[in-house]
Design a protein around this motif. Sequence first.
Motif, PDB file in Angstrom:
ATOM      1  N   VAL A 112      23.577  20.364 -23.521  1.00  0.00           N
ATOM      2  CA  VAL A 112      24.861  19.937 -22.973  1.00  0.00           C
ATOM      3  C   VAL A 112      25.988  20.899 -23.327  1.00  0.00           C
ATOM      4  N   ILE A 113      25.853  21.625 -24.410  1.00  0.00           N
ATOM      5  CA  ILE A 113      26.958  22.467 -24.883  1.00  0.00           C
ATOM      6  C   ILE A 113      27.347  23.541 -23.867  1.00  0.00           C
ATOM      7  N   ARG A 114      26.412  23.918 -23.007  1.00  0.00           N
ATOM      8  CA  ARG A 114      26.697  24.974 -22.026  1.00  0.00           C
ATOM      9  C   ARG A 114      27.747  24.548 -21.012  1.00  0.00           C
ATOM     10  N   PHE A 115      27.760  23.305 -20.640  1.00  0.00           N
ATOM     11  CA  PHE A 115      28.738  22.843 -19.647  1.00  0.00           C
ATOM     12  C   PHE A 115      29.619  21.718 -20.193  1.00  0.00           C
ATOM     13  N   TRP A 116      29.803  21.698 -21.504  1.00  0.00           N
ATOM     14  CA  TRP A 116      30.573  20.643 -22.172  1.00  0.00           C
ATOM     15  C   TRP A 116      32.045  20.662 -21.793  1.00  0.00           C
ATOM     16  N   ASP A 117      32.667  21.837 -21.737  1.00  0.00           N
ATOM     17  CA  ASP A 117      34.089  21.902 -21.394  1.00  0.00           C
ATOM     18  C   ASP A 117      34.349  21.367 -19.993  1.00  0.00           C
ATOM     19  N   GLY A 118      33.438  21.627 -19.082  1.00  0.00           N
ATOM     20  CA  GLY A 118      33.582  21.081 -17.734  1.00  0.00           C
ATOM     21  C   GLY A 118      33.427  19.564 -17.706  1.00  0.00           C
ATOM     22  N   LEU A 119      32.564  19.022 -18.554  1.00  0.00           N
ATOM     23  CA  LEU A 119      32.356  17.573 -18.604  1.00  0.00           C
ATOM     24  C   LEU A 119      33.554  16.829 -19.178  1.00  0.00           C
ATOM     25  N   LYS A 120      34.228  17.445 -20.151  1.00  0.00           N
ATOM     26  CA  LYS A 120      35.348  16.760 -20.819  1.00  0.00           C
ATOM     27  C   LYS A 120      36.529  16.551 -19.881  1.00  0.00           C
ATOM     28  N   LYS A 121      36.543  17.184 -18.741  1.00  0.00           N
ATOM     29  CA  LYS A 121      37.647  17.012 -17.791  1.00  0.00           C
ATOM     30  C   LYS A 121      37.552  15.678 -17.048  1.00  0.00           C
ATOM     31  N   TYR A 122      36.363  15.087 -16.975  1.00  0.00           N
ATOM     32  CA  TYR A 122      36.184  13.826 -16.272  1.00  0.00           C
ATOM     33  C   TYR A 122      36.643  12.655 -17.130  1.00  0.00           C
ATOM     34  N   ARG A 123      37.344  11.733 -16.485  1.00  0.00           N
ATOM     35  CA  ARG A 123      37.934  10.605 -17.194  1.00  0.00           C
ATOM     36  C   ARG A 123      36.864   9.705 -17.825  1.00  0.00           C
ATOM     37  N   ARG A 124      35.772   9.450 -17.115  1.00  0.00           N
ATOM     38  CA  ARG A 124      34.716   8.570 -17.642  1.00  0.00           C
ATOM     39  C   ARG A 124      34.020   9.186 -18.847  1.00  0.00           C
ATOM     40  N   VAL A 125      33.829  10.471 -18.818  1.00  0.00           N
ATOM     41  CA  VAL A 125      33.186  11.142 -19.953  1.00  0.00           C
ATOM     42  C   VAL A 125      34.096  11.072 -21.172  1.00  0.00           C
ATOM     43  N   LYS A 126      35.386  11.310 -20.961  1.00  0.00           N
ATOM     44  CA  LYS A 126      36.340  11.252 -22.075  1.00  0.00           C
ATOM     45  C   LYS A 126      36.403   9.842 -22.659  1.00  0.00           C
ATOM     46  N   ALA A 127      36.383   8.823 -21.793  1.00  0.00           N
ATOM     47  CA  ALA A 127      36.415   7.436 -22.270  1.00  0.00           C
ATOM     48  C   ALA A 127      35.123   7.089 -23.011  1.00  0.00           C
ATOM     49  N   SER A 128      33.995   7.572 -22.517  1.00  0.00           N
ATOM     50  CA  SER A 128      32.735   7.269 -23.197  1.00  0.00           C
ATOM     51  C   SER A 128      32.672   7.942 -24.561  1.00  0.00           C
ATOM     52  N   LEU A 129      33.308   9.099 -24.701  1.00  0.00           N
ATOM     53  CA  LEU A 129      33.318   9.769 -26.003  1.00  0.00           C
ATOM     54  C   LEU A 129      34.047   8.943 -27.050  1.00  0.00           C
ATOM     55  N   GLU A 130      35.094   8.232 -26.643  1.00  0.00           N
ATOM     56  CA  GLU A 130      35.799   7.368 -27.585  1.00  0.00           C
ATOM     57  C   GLU A 130      34.886   6.230 -28.051  1.00  0.00           C
ATOM     58  N   GLY A 131      34.114   5.664 -27.128  1.00  0.00           N
ATOM     59  CA  GLY A 131      33.169   4.612 -27.493  1.00  0.00           C
ATOM     60  C   GLY A 131      32.048   5.124 -28.373  1.00  0.00           C
ATOM     61  N   ILE A 132      31.556   6.316 -28.072  1.00  0.00           N
ATOM     62  CA  ILE A 132      30.503   6.916 -28.886  1.00  0.00           C
ATOM     63  C   ILE A 132      31.015   7.189 -30.292  1.00  0.00           C
ATOM     64  N   ASN A 133      32.241   7.658 -30.397  1.00  0.00           N
ATOM     65  CA  ASN A 133      32.845   7.925 -31.704  1.00  0.00           C
ATOM     66  C   ASN A 133      32.976   6.630 -32.513  1.00  0.00           C
ATOM     67  N   ALA A 134      33.422   5.559 -31.873  1.00  0.00           N
ATOM     68  CA  ALA A 134      33.558   4.280 -32.572  1.00  0.00           C
ATOM     69  C   ALA A 134      32.196   3.744 -33.008  1.00  0.00           C
ATOM     70  N   ALA A 135      31.197   3.842 -32.134  1.00  0.00           N
ATOM     71  CA  ALA A 135      29.862   3.348 -32.475  1.00  0.00           C
ATOM     72  C   ALA A 135      29.244   4.146 -33.611  1.00  0.00           C
ATOM     73  N   SER A 136      29.412   5.457 -33.584  1.00  0.00           N
ATOM     74  CA  SER A 136      28.830   6.270 -34.656  1.00  0.00           C
ATOM     75  C   SER A 136      29.538   6.022 -35.985  1.00  0.00           C
ATOM     76  N   SER A 137      30.841   5.792 -35.946  1.00  0.00           N
ATOM     77  CA  SER A 137      31.559   5.452 -37.185  1.00  0.00           C
ATOM     78  C   SER A 137      31.059   4.132 -37.749  1.00  0.00           C
ATOM     79  N   GLY A 138      30.848   3.154 -36.890  1.00  0.00           N
ATOM     80  CA  GLY A 138      30.315   1.863 -37.337  1.00  0.00           C
ATOM     81  C   GLY A 138      28.921   1.986 -37.918  1.00  0.00           C
ATOM     82  N   MET A 139      28.102   2.841 -37.320  1.00  0.00           N
ATOM     83  CA  MET A 139      26.743   3.028 -37.841  1.00  0.00           C
ATOM     84  C   MET A 139      26.748   3.713 -39.201  1.00  0.00           C
TER      85      MET A 139
END
Length: 88
Positions: free
Chosen positions: A11-38
């Motif tokens: 994923v790192i090859r096209f990561w900067d392009g993915l971060k521009k999408y609103r859904r991807v950015k929102a999912s990253l916040e959820g992933i961050n919260a879930a990983s912190s909880g774990m």
Amino acid sequence: FLPGVFLIFFVIRFWDGLKKYRRVKASLEGINAASSGMVISAAVLMFLPLEPNYINFGITIGTFLILTFTKLPSPILIIIGLLAGILI
């Protein structure tokens, strides 16, 4: 470790392009919260088998403070804890 490896190698090859999408950015916040909880859950599960006394609690808080406020690498701290456990 498999999800992290997939992220690093594929994923790192096209990561900067993915971060521009609103859904991807929102999912990253959820992933961050879930990983912190774990991580917090893992820390609690590792602390539960210990005998609840001030020494164990102090060592846990002291280790956290050392890792947070110093630049001591965590493998060095693990080795120090291992040697202290053997000596004590």
